[in-house]
Motif scaffolding. Structure first.
Motif, PDB file in Angstrom:
ATOM      1  N   ILE A 331       0.866  -1.185   0.000  1.00  0.00           N
ATOM      2  CA  ILE A 331       0.000   0.000   0.000  1.00  0.00           C
ATOM      3  C   ILE A 331       0.899   1.230   0.000  1.00  0.00           C
ATOM      4  O   ILE A 331       1.641   1.478   0.967  1.00  0.00           O
ATOM      5  N   THR A 335      -1.744   7.260  -0.377  1.00  0.00           N
ATOM      6  CA  THR A 335      -2.917   6.845  -1.156  1.00  0.00           C
ATOM      7  C   THR A 335      -4.099   6.538  -0.231  1.00  0.00           C
ATOM      8  O   THR A 335      -3.925   6.274   0.956  1.00  0.00           O
ATOM      9  N   ASP A 336      -5.308   6.611  -0.786  1.00  0.00           N
ATOM     10  CA  ASP A 336      -6.540   6.270  -0.068  1.00  0.00           C
ATOM     11  C   ASP A 336      -7.034   4.955  -0.668  1.00  0.00           C
ATOM     12  O   ASP A 336      -7.638   4.940  -1.738  1.00  0.00           O
ATOM     13  N   THR A 337      -6.757   3.855   0.010  1.00  0.00           N
ATOM     14  CA  THR A 337      -6.810   2.536  -0.620  1.00  0.00           C
ATOM     15  C   THR A 337      -7.734   1.568   0.100  1.00  0.00           C
ATOM     16  O   THR A 337      -7.786   1.532   1.333  1.00  0.00           O
ATOM     17  N   ASP A 338      -8.453   0.772  -0.699  1.00  0.00           N
ATOM     18  CA  ASP A 338      -9.177  -0.406  -0.214  1.00  0.00           C
ATOM     19  C   ASP A 338      -8.413  -1.657  -0.634  1.00  0.00           C
ATOM     20  O   ASP A 338      -7.832  -1.702  -1.729  1.00  0.00           O
ATOM     21  N   HIS A 348     -10.407  -1.098   4.395  1.00  0.00           N
ATOM     22  CA  HIS A 348      -9.919   0.236   4.059  1.00  0.00           C
ATOM     23  C   HIS A 348      -8.710   0.561   4.921  1.00  0.00           C
ATOM     24  O   HIS A 348      -8.735   0.397   6.144  1.00  0.00           O
ATOM     25  N   THR A 369      -6.050  -4.194  -4.906  1.00  0.00           N
ATOM     26  CA  THR A 369      -6.185  -2.887  -4.273  1.00  0.00           C
ATOM     27  C   THR A 369      -6.919  -1.971  -5.237  1.00  0.00           C
ATOM     28  O   THR A 369      -6.838  -2.135  -6.455  1.00  0.00           O
ATOM     29  N   ARG A 370      -7.624  -1.004  -4.686  1.00  0.00           N
ATOM     30  CA  ARG A 370      -8.397  -0.072  -5.509  1.00  0.00           C
ATOM     31  C   ARG A 370      -8.517   1.264  -4.769  1.00  0.00           C
ATOM     32  O   ARG A 370      -8.253   1.346  -3.565  1.00  0.00           O
ATOM     33  N   ASP A 371      -8.943   2.302  -5.496  1.00  0.00           N
ATOM     34  CA  ASP A 371      -9.263   3.569  -4.857  1.00  0.00           C
ATOM     35  C   ASP A 371     -10.411   3.345  -3.871  1.00  0.00           C
ATOM     36  O   ASP A 371     -11.348   2.592  -4.163  1.00  0.00           O
TER      37      ASP A 371
END
Length: 374
Positions: A331, A335-338, A348, A369-371
């Protein structure tokens, strides 16, 4: 055995399977005594509706893809339903090549499962971004909950705006709420007295179900695409109740140091390998038990307590499931990551300091991983 000449291609009103009386373990079986009932419903749909029980039936996934591929040769509006709780897992990859030049309307179902207070405009922007990243061109995206009747009017309005004089094909993966949505269409816009069979079991609709509209066109409900990268397709049926949320999920927040582990029953495991002390928010079914331990004890704990303290599934059921695969995820700082696990939910990462994590999940389950969604 019933054949097309004798029955006029009589099909089950619940799942669309061609009715037959010869083999109880094949799709469309109906006892002869039930043949004259209207609307005709196969034994499997009868048991789902009345006893919440589903017999396993073998449905060829190639048949699903063949049916999907035939849409390209029609003049239709394609309504693609996805599950917001399992967005990446339920999006049909490569849908564009199956449907040809037909317009696609994306209906994002099950928004009722998210915690209250989420800004719908943020959800819509997030869905637009994710859809574009997957290479899917859509004429509109609509958020709804077919089960709770949220946003359903917007779905109807969008279908009416983009349909013209076309038929409407409804497509999606298994268990995304297609039949629930179509039953609302039947009740509101058709004089039919039947409903499609609705259950939490994957693959409830077994063949295309044609629903006539007042203007002579049809809504065609297609069978759900079975994606083995979704955990819901790999677990035993009785585990689905713990895995699939049926009410808004409650965010669980864990403050973790590096070297700590979270178990999701015996279905998956999250290891915080390296990074500053930080919090992680869990978005998963409220019925799923999360157990925290030290990373150094995790293997031993799983070996000694899987199927008991760490459950579901049971020990016996675990033997029928694929072994776990480890996914190492980095990660990035800032970043703002799920961290998304298809069919299970997502984690999250609340901090912006970055982290190194491992996800252990049954082999084949999609992990990425995604936004951040929320």
């Amino acid at each position: 055995m019933i054949n097309r000449q004798e029955t006029g291609a009589k099909s089950c009103a619940g799942c669309g399977a061609r009715l037959q009386t010869a083999s109880a373990d094949m799709p469309g079986y109906i006892p002869e005594a039930a043949l004259d009932k209207e609307p005709p419903v196969c034994q499997r749909c009868f048991r789902i509706k009345n006893y919440n029980d589903a017999a396993s039936v073998a449905v060829d996934n190639d048949e699903f893809l063949r049916l999907l591929g035939s849409i390209a040769g029609t003049n239709s509006l394609v309504v693609h339903i996805v599950d917001l709780f399992d967005f990446e897992g339920s999006l049909i990859s490569g849908l564009q090549r199956f449907v040809g030049n037909n317009p696609v309307l994306l209906v994002v179902n099950k928004i009722d499962l998210l915690p209250k207070g989420i800004n719908p405009n943020r959800l819509l922007n997030w869905a637009q971004k994710q859809t574009k990243a997957e290479g899917l061109k859509v004429v509109d995206i609509v958020l709804c909950s077919a089960k709770r009747n949220i946003g359903f009017e917007r779905v109807i309005e969008s279908i009416g705006r983009h349909r013209g004089d076309r038929d409407v094909y409804v497509v999606g993966a298994t268990n995304v709420g297609k039949s629930t949505l179509i039953n609302r269409l039947i009740r509101d816009y058709s004089d039919l007295e039947r409903e499609l069979t609705v259950s939490r079991y994957p693959g409830t609709t077994l063949d295309a179900v044609h629903i006539p509209l007042d203007d002579g066109k049809e809504i065609i409900d297609t069978p759900g695409i079975v994606y083995k990268h979704r955990m819901t397709e790999l677990v035993p049926r009785n585990v689905l109740g713990a895995l699939l949320p049926d009410k808004p999920i409650k965010q669980l927040v864990y403050q973790l140091n590096a070297g700590q582990t979270l178990f999701f029953g015996a279905l998956a495991r999250f290891d915080f390998v390296e990074g500053d002390r930080q919090s992680f928010s869990i978005y998963a079914s409220n019925a799923l038990q999360v157990h925290r331990t030290k990373l150094e004890r995790a293997d031993e704990l799983f070996a000694n307590h899987k199927g008991e303290l760490l459950a579901p599934p049971s020990k016996e059921e675990l033997e029928e499931m694929p072994a776990w695969t480890r996914h190492r995820l980095n990660i990035r700082r800032g970043t703002d990551t799920d961290i998304f696990v298809s069919g299970l939910g997502w984690i999250h990462v609340n901090g912006a300091a970055g982290a190194l994590v491992d996800i252990h999940a049954p082999k084949g389950v999609r992990v990425l991983t995604r936004d951040a969604l929320i």
